[in-house]
Enzyme design. Structure first.
Site, PDB file in Angstrom:
ATOM      1  N   GLU B  46       0.827  -1.212   0.000  1.00  0.00           N
ATOM      2  CA  GLU B  46       0.000   0.000   0.000  1.00  0.00           C
ATOM      3  C   GLU B  46       0.862   1.264   0.000  1.00  0.00           C
ATOM      4  O   GLU B  46       0.645   2.182  -0.796  1.00  0.00           O
ATOM      5  CB  GLU B  46      -0.920   0.038   1.230  1.00  0.00           C
ATOM      6  N   ASN B  50       1.325   3.889  -3.138  1.00  0.00           N
ATOM      7  CA  ASN B  50       0.962   5.304  -3.012  1.00  0.00           C
ATOM      8  C   ASN B  50       2.079   6.222  -3.488  1.00  0.00           C
ATOM      9  O   ASN B  50       1.825   7.238  -4.140  1.00  0.00           O
ATOM     10  CB  ASN B  50       0.601   5.635  -1.558  1.00  0.00           C
ATOM     11  N   ARG B 103      -9.507   3.254  -8.144  1.00  0.00           N
ATOM     12  CA  ARG B 103      -8.931   3.206  -6.798  1.00  0.00           C
ATOM     13  C   ARG B 103     -10.043   3.239  -5.756  1.00  0.00           C
ATOM     14  O   ARG B 103     -11.035   3.953  -5.902  1.00  0.00           O
ATOM     15  CB  ARG B 103      -7.967   4.375  -6.565  1.00  0.00           C
TER      16      ARG B 103
HETATM   17  N1  LIG Z   1       2.777   9.233  -0.879  1.00  0.00           N
HETATM   18  C1  LIG Z   1       1.749  10.038  -1.217  1.00  0.00           C
HETATM   19  N2  LIG Z   1       1.990  11.213  -1.866  1.00  0.00           N
HETATM   20  C2  LIG Z   1       0.979  12.038  -2.211  1.00  0.00           C
HETATM   21  N3  LIG Z   1      -0.335  11.780  -1.977  1.00  0.00           N
HETATM   22  C3  LIG Z   1      -0.648  10.615  -1.348  1.00  0.00           C
HETATM   23  C4  LIG Z   1       0.377   9.687  -0.940  1.00  0.00           C
HETATM   24  N4  LIG Z   1      -0.231   8.646  -0.330  1.00  0.00           N
HETATM   25  C5  LIG Z   1      -1.543   8.897  -0.359  1.00  0.00           C
HETATM   26  N5  LIG Z   1      -1.828  10.083  -0.970  1.00  0.00           N
HETATM   27  C6  LIG Z   1      -3.160  10.711  -1.116  1.00  0.00           C
HETATM   28  O1  LIG Z   1      -4.048  10.125  -0.169  1.00  0.00           O
HETATM   29  C7  LIG Z   1      -5.180   9.537  -0.832  1.00  0.00           C
HETATM   30  C8  LIG Z   1      -5.628   8.294  -0.084  1.00  0.00           C
HETATM   31  O2  LIG Z   1      -4.655   7.247  -0.156  1.00  0.00           O
HETATM   32  P1  LIG Z   1      -5.128   5.734  -0.003  1.00  0.00           P
HETATM   33  O3  LIG Z   1      -3.959   4.863  -0.192  1.00  0.00           O
HETATM   34  O4  LIG Z   1      -5.902   5.594   1.260  1.00  0.00           O
HETATM   35  O5  LIG Z   1      -6.159   5.553  -1.193  1.00  0.00           O
HETATM   36  P2  LIG Z   1      -5.840   5.469  -2.770  1.00  0.00           P
HETATM   37  O6  LIG Z   1      -4.413   5.240  -3.003  1.00  0.00           O
HETATM   38  O7  LIG Z   1      -6.442   6.666  -3.408  1.00  0.00           O
HETATM   39  O8  LIG Z   1      -6.679   4.185  -3.202  1.00  0.00           O
HETATM   40  P3  LIG Z   1      -6.258   2.637  -2.930  1.00  0.00           P
HETATM   41  O9  LIG Z   1      -5.069   2.646  -2.019  1.00  0.00           O
HETATM   42  O10 LIG Z   1      -7.450   2.027  -2.291  1.00  0.00           O
HETATM   43  O11 LIG Z   1      -5.948   2.064  -4.265  1.00  0.00           O
HETATM   44  C9  LIG Z   1      -4.717   9.301  -2.262  1.00  0.00           C
HETATM   45  O12 LIG Z   1      -5.780   9.246  -3.179  1.00  0.00           O
HETATM   46  C10 LIG Z   1      -3.795  10.506  -2.493  1.00  0.00           C
HETATM   47  O13 LIG Z   1      -4.548  11.658  -2.789  1.00  0.00           O
HETATM   48 MG   LIG Z   2      -3.339   3.748  -2.018  1.00  0.00          MG
END
Ligand SMILES: Nc1ncnc2c1ncn2[C@@H]1O[C@H](COP(=O)(O)OP(=O)(O)OP(=O)(O)O)[C@@H](O)[C@H]1O
Ligand SMILES: [Mg+2]
Lengths: 104, 143
Positions: B46, B50, B103
């Site tokens: 995860e 990200n 996502r």
């Molecule tokens: N390393 C990062 N850099 C910039 N933005 C981030 C980062 N990690 C998370 N985010 C932001 O936080 C939001 C939520 O992250 P999360 O991992 O919970 O969900 P997701 O990645 O959108 O979906 P999923 O992980 O379920 O595929 C992301 O959509 C993004 O906007």
């Molecule tokens: Mg994610």
């Protein structure tokens, strides 16, 4: 990641094998949607019996296939779910979108 | 004995599986259960995803992974120098996503539920650091 398909009457079954993450999810999405739109079955079964790893990209994959299936009025079932993946699917509340059947 | 490992990889999606397997291999000497190993792999996947998908959205940057093992405690840090998160609290809410249709917005929720502690620090345009702590419970009741 490997996907095999079986068509039986009104049911399309996709047998998924390998690991589902962001790297492999796009491939799975294209394969399943192409097959689904080509046959317009009444039911789509995603068989997870051969899936060895999954993260939230797999949740997105199931949610997305629910939407595609729903757009052609097909129901969704996810079957043969290994215990660790079932834990993730429950966390995501996927039972609201699809019938979830565990591997025994 | 405290043990540590560091990995630096470019943000290409083929590294998602490499990093989670490498961290799991490092964690193996704490003698985790299969379920704990799977929790670690999922949480790492995860955080790394990200960094690839969000932090370095239109570029390839470096992802820095540090793992320390101290007795029964595994500390995993995943850092990027990408776009950063403006509102961390909001980003961590389940179902919140800027990632579009495919996502789920559940990555942080998964990291939170599959580890014992999750801390996210971020600065806009500077980058994000995700730190997760996983306690390995002994299989035999004592160690
Ligand atoms: N390393 C990062 N850099 C910039 N933005 C981030 C980062 N990690 C998370 N985010 C932001 O936080 C939001 C939520 O992250 P999360 O991992 O919970 O969900 P997701 O990645 O959108 O979906 P999923 O992980 O379920 O595929 C992301 O959509 C993004 O906007
Ligand atoms: Mg994610």
């Amino acid at each position: 990641m490997l996907i095999k398909f079986k068509k039986e009457k009104e049911t399309l079954t996709a047998y998924l094998e390998g690991e589902i993450d962001h790297h492999t999810a796009a491939f799975a999405r294209n394969e399943i949607d192409t097959e689904l739109m080509g046959g317009t079955p009444a039911k789509l079964i995603l068989d997870f019996g051969g899936v060895t790893f999954m993260d939230s990209s797999g949740i997105g994959l199931v949610m997305g296939r629910y939407k595609t299936a729903n757009s052609i009025n097909a129901a969704l079932e996810v079957s043969n779910i290994p215990q660790n993946i079932y834990k993730l699917m429950k966390l995501a509340g996927l039972e609201k979108l699809a019938e979830l059947k565990r591997k025994d | 004995m405290k043990n540590e490992m560091k990995l630096t990889v470019p943000s290409i999606s083929a590294n998602e599986s490499f990093v989670r397997v490498a961290v799991a291999a490092f964690a193996a000497r704490l003698d985790p259960t299969i379920e704990e190993i799977n929790d670690i792999k999922t949480a790492v996947s995860e955080a790394v995803t990200n960094a690839i998908v969000h932090a370095y959205k239109n570029e390839v940057g470096k992802i820095y992974i540090t793992v320390t093992a101290d007795e029964d405690k595994l500390k995993i840090s995943v850092r990027d120098r990408g776009c950063g998160i403006e509102n961390v609290k909001k980003a961590m809410e389940p179902l919140y996503t800027t990632g579009g249709e495919e996502r789920a917005g559940l990555g942080f929720a998964v990291m939170e539920s599959f580890t014992d502690r999750l801390t996210v620090t971020s600065k806009k345009d500077k980058g994000t650091t995700v730190v997760m702590i996983k306690k390995i419970r002994s299989k035999y009741g004592c160690k």
